[in-house]
Enzyme design. Structure first.
Site, PDB file in Angstrom:
ATOM      1  N   SER A  48       0.799  -1.310   0.225  1.00 42.90           N
ATOM      2  CA  SER A  48      -0.094   0.563   0.050  1.00 42.90           C
ATOM      3  C   SER A  48       0.685   1.225  -0.199  1.00 42.90           C
ATOM      4  O   SER A  48       0.572   2.120  -0.082  1.00 42.90           O
ATOM      5  CB  SER A  48      -0.926  -0.188   1.525  1.00 42.90           C
ATOM      6  OG  SER A  48       0.097   0.090   2.157  1.00 42.90           O
ATOM      7  N   THR A 104     -41.909  22.309 -10.372  1.00 42.85           N
ATOM      8  CA  THR A 104     -41.477  21.129  -9.652  1.00 42.85           C
ATOM      9  C   THR A 104     -41.906  20.087 -11.026  1.00 42.85           C
ATOM     10  O   THR A 104     -42.608  21.342 -11.941  1.00 42.85           O
ATOM     11  CB  THR A 104     -42.809  21.073  -9.160  1.00 42.85           C
ATOM     12  OG1 THR A 104     -44.030  21.194  -9.739  1.00 42.85           O
ATOM     13  CG2 THR A 104     -42.427  22.327  -7.341  1.00 42.85           C
ATOM     14  N   HIS A 105     -41.148  19.426 -11.163  1.00 40.26           N
ATOM     15  CA  HIS A 105     -40.759  18.437 -12.653  1.00 40.26           C
ATOM     16  C   HIS A 105     -40.557  18.850 -13.765  1.00 40.26           C
ATOM     17  O   HIS A 105     -41.500  18.585 -14.947  1.00 40.26           O
ATOM     18  CB  HIS A 105     -42.573  17.721 -13.052  1.00 40.26           C
ATOM     19  CG  HIS A 105     -43.255  17.523 -11.588  1.00 40.26           C
ATOM     20  ND1 HIS A 105     -43.842  16.627 -11.120  1.00 40.26           N
ATOM     21  CD2 HIS A 105     -44.157  17.857 -10.457  1.00 40.26           C
ATOM     22  CE1 HIS A 105     -44.103  15.868 -10.094  1.00 40.26           C
ATOM     23  NE2 HIS A 105     -44.539  16.763  -9.776  1.00 40.26           N
ATOM     24  N   SER A 122     -16.410  22.142 -28.698  1.00 39.13           N
ATOM     25  CA  SER A 122     -15.849  20.657 -29.827  1.00 39.13           C
ATOM     26  C   SER A 122     -15.419  20.564 -30.903  1.00 39.13           C
ATOM     27  O   SER A 122     -14.914  21.197 -31.364  1.00 39.13           O
ATOM     28  CB  SER A 122     -17.816  20.222 -30.410  1.00 39.13           C
ATOM     29  OG  SER A 122     -17.046  19.420 -31.150  1.00 39.13           O
ATOM     30  N   LYS A 175     -19.386  25.149 -31.165  1.00 40.51           N
ATOM     31  CA  LYS A 175     -20.450  24.850 -29.997  1.00 40.51           C
ATOM     32  C   LYS A 175     -19.336  25.290 -28.775  1.00 40.51           C
ATOM     33  O   LYS A 175     -17.760  25.736 -28.769  1.00 40.51           O
ATOM     34  CB  LYS A 175     -19.754  23.067 -29.698  1.00 40.51           C
ATOM     35  CG  LYS A 175     -21.094  22.473 -30.116  1.00 40.51           C
ATOM     36  CD  LYS A 175     -22.326  22.629 -29.543  1.00 40.51           C
ATOM     37  CE  LYS A 175     -22.536  21.399 -28.944  1.00 40.51           C
ATOM     38  NZ  LYS A 175     -23.466  20.038 -29.490  1.00 40.51           N
ATOM     39  N   GLU A 203     -20.871  19.217 -16.283  1.00 40.34           N
ATOM     40  CA  GLU A 203     -20.968  17.411 -17.242  1.00 40.34           C
ATOM     41  C   GLU A 203     -20.254  17.035 -15.917  1.00 40.34           C
ATOM     42  O   GLU A 203     -20.146  15.908 -15.318  1.00 40.34           O
ATOM     43  CB  GLU A 203     -20.663  16.886 -18.377  1.00 40.34           C
ATOM     44  CG  GLU A 203     -21.927  17.965 -19.306  1.00 40.34           C
ATOM     45  CD  GLU A 203     -21.806  17.852 -20.038  1.00 40.34           C
ATOM     46  OE1 GLU A 203     -21.015  17.407 -20.660  1.00 40.34           O
ATOM     47  OE2 GLU A 203     -22.605  19.405 -20.685  1.00 40.34           O
TER      48      GLU A 203
HETATM   49  N1  ARG Z   1      -0.883  -0.698   6.463  1.00 33.37           N
HETATM   50  C1  ARG Z   1      -1.816  -1.525   6.656  1.00 33.37           C
HETATM   51  C2  ARG Z   1      -3.299  -0.893   7.011  1.00 33.37           C
HETATM   52  O1  ARG Z   1      -3.140  -0.041   6.249  1.00 33.37           O
HETATM   53  C3  ARG Z   1      -1.587  -1.245   8.298  1.00 33.37           C
HETATM   54  C4  ARG Z   1      -1.554  -2.044   9.454  1.00 33.37           C
HETATM   55  C5  ARG Z   1      -1.325  -3.292   9.082  1.00 33.37           C
HETATM   56  N2  ARG Z   1      -1.517  -4.184  10.166  1.00 33.37           N
HETATM   57  C6  ARG Z   1      -0.932  -5.398  10.519  1.00 33.37           C
HETATM   58  N3  ARG Z   1      -1.582  -6.470  11.081  1.00 33.37           N
HETATM   59  N4  ARG Z   1      -1.033  -6.159   8.357  1.00 33.37           N
HETATM   60  O2  ARG Z   1      -4.083  -2.058   7.024  1.00 33.37           O
END
Ligand code: ARG
Length: 460
Positions: free
Chosen positions: A27, A159-160, A281, A287, A294
């Site tokens: 992560s 309305t509508h 466009s 345009k 949007e």
């Molecule tokens: N990167 C992990 C999370 O965001 C941190 C906590 C991880 N804990 C674990 N026991 N693997 O969830």
């Protein structure tokens, strides 16, 4: 750390983690955004450990020195985030080891990544909520400015999407002040749960070390420590609260965007967007498309999607920590970024459109828009029950439609023919301004009400 491919905890697990899974589940690209919060919380954590005599003064200082150095490297973009380190917490601890050696290992005394990640996220979300609220304040100010310039701008209320009753354009815009104020309130309400400090909950059961949670709570700007360690590491209610509040705000933005798209259309022409917020466009030279609006209308889908992702992650998830929860950060960051961008775009739009007052009045003159005023007049002046007046008015409208007349085109003679008891002063009810100004009930569209509300909003 002895072997290149191994993580800090890799003592009992003999084989290397599958490279593919390691890559996919890392992560770090997402949670590196929490580096400042992580370092701040770590500094406070080791300060507390030292105060409690869990680590010594020298080690504390060494760790803090290392952490500050790491922060510097990251800020100066001289830091390498390696997916093999899994997340920001491991990455920083590993770097600390490189910088200060074995003593780095004291940093993780009496904590777990499970409480660590939450403290980071809560600090980040608190600051981000403040940023959103501030940007929404700007939106509200922009709307009030538009309202002040358009108190006497008459338009049909719908309305509508059919002409319903005449209103002031200012009143219309101020409806969005109410919505965005509620959005602010919802974000503010989140501060309550965000102000509870997770640090000290450990992996799930607390810790046997004599820690001082009140110290870290105070130092990190929280109000109180969380009350149950198991709940703390499992809880993502505060994430859902944020996602829900953001979804509602994005939804309000999408409603405004849709209305502006309709009003800016060639069929309505009630407003015109400035060149700075339209797009051309590639084939049609004439345009000027309302792409920015949007974009705003569409973006709410992102918030809803994230809200439902998080709700689904949590559904049926046993206590306490599971990897499933790791996605919370991606979801929160994505929702925040999109909402922040949307509010900023909206603020731009609000400063870059003009109101076609004559078209608004023109449209308000269509569709027998003062029919309710006539029905009300008959109730007040002839003492008829409302339903009788309603039916009488419907007959008068039918007569107008058949004879291709507006209500205001009717002569007193014609009206008298349709309702013998009608008085001559009836004609005033067909006047749009008169209709608007008669809506003096609290929260109604009368010009005085609008002025009072603008004052109130400005003092809020
Ligand atoms: N990167 C992990 C999370 O965001 C941190 C906590 C991880 N804990 C674990 N026991 N693997 O969830």
């Amino acid at each position: 750390m002895k072997k290149k491919n191994k993580s800090i905890w890799n003592t009992r697990i003999k084989g290397n983690t599958s490279n593919f899974f390691q890559k996919v589940s890392s992560s770090i690209d997402v949670d590196k955004r929490l580096f400042k919060e992580d370092i701040l919380a770590s500094i406070v954590h080791v300060e507390m450990l030292n105060r409690q005599k869990i680590i010594n003064f020298k080690v504390k200082n060494k760790i803090i020195w290392g952490l500050k150095k790491i922060q510097n490297l990251i800020v100066k973009k001289k830091y390498i985030f390696d997916y093999k380190d899994e997340d920001i917490h491991m990455s920083i601890e590993k770097k600390l080891y490189e910088l200060i050696g074995e003593d780095a290992g004291y940093i993780h005394t009496a904590r777990s990544r499970n409480d660590q990640v939450l403290v980071d996220l809560k600090i980040w979300m608190t600051n981000s909520n403040h940023k959103l609220i501030k940007t929404l304040d700007q939106t509200i100010k922009n709307i009030i400015k538009i309202a002040e310039k358009n108190i006497y701008t008459i338009m049909p209320g719908f309305t509508h999407l059919k002409n319903a009753q005449p209103i002031s354009f200012a009143h219309y815009m101020l409806a969005y002040v109410e919505m965005f104020s509620r959005d602010k309130k919802r974000l503010e309400n989140n501060f309550q749960s965000l102000s509870q400090n997770p640090l000290g909950s450990g992996a799930l059961s607390g810790t046997s070390f004599n820690i001082d949670r009140n110290f870290t709570t105070k130092k990190l700007g929280f109000k109180s420590p969380t009350g149950n360690s198991i709940d703390t590491v499992s809880d993502r209610d505060f994430v859902l609260d944020f996602l829900y509040a953001s979804s509602l705000c994005a939804m309000h933005i999408s409603r405004l965007a849709e209305e502006f798209i309709i009003w800016n259309s060639d069929a309505f022409k009630l407003i015109a967007l400035n060149d700075s917020i339209v797009t051309g466009s590639s084939i049609m030279p004439q345009k000027k498309n309302p792409d920015s609006l949007e974009h705003l209308r569409g973006k709410v889908s992102n918030s809803y999607g994230n809200l439902f992702s998080m709700m689904t992650i949590l559904k049926g998830l046993p206590l306490s920590y599971f990897k499933d929860l790791q996605d919370d950060k991606k979801i929160v960051f994505d929702t925040f970024d999109n909402l922040m961008n949307s509010i900023k775009i909206l603020n731009d739009v609000l400063k870059n459109f003009s109101v076609n007052k004559s078209e608004m009045t023109n449209l308000a003159n269509k569709g027998f828009i003062t029919a309710t005023d006539l029905a009300d007049h008959l109730v007040k002046n002839l003492n008829y029950p409302f339903r009788k007046s309603y039916q009488l008015t419907a007959r008068i409208v039918n007569y107008c439609e058949k004879n291709k007349k507006k209500l205001s085109d009717l002569s007193y003679k014609e009206l008298k023919m349709l309702e013998p008891n009608i008085k001559e002063d009836v004609s005033k009810v067909f006047d749009l301004k008169n209709s608007i100004n008669s809506k003096k009930s609290y929260g109604g569209t009368s010009f005085e009400n609008i002025k009072k509300m603008i004052k109130k909003y400005k003092n809020a």
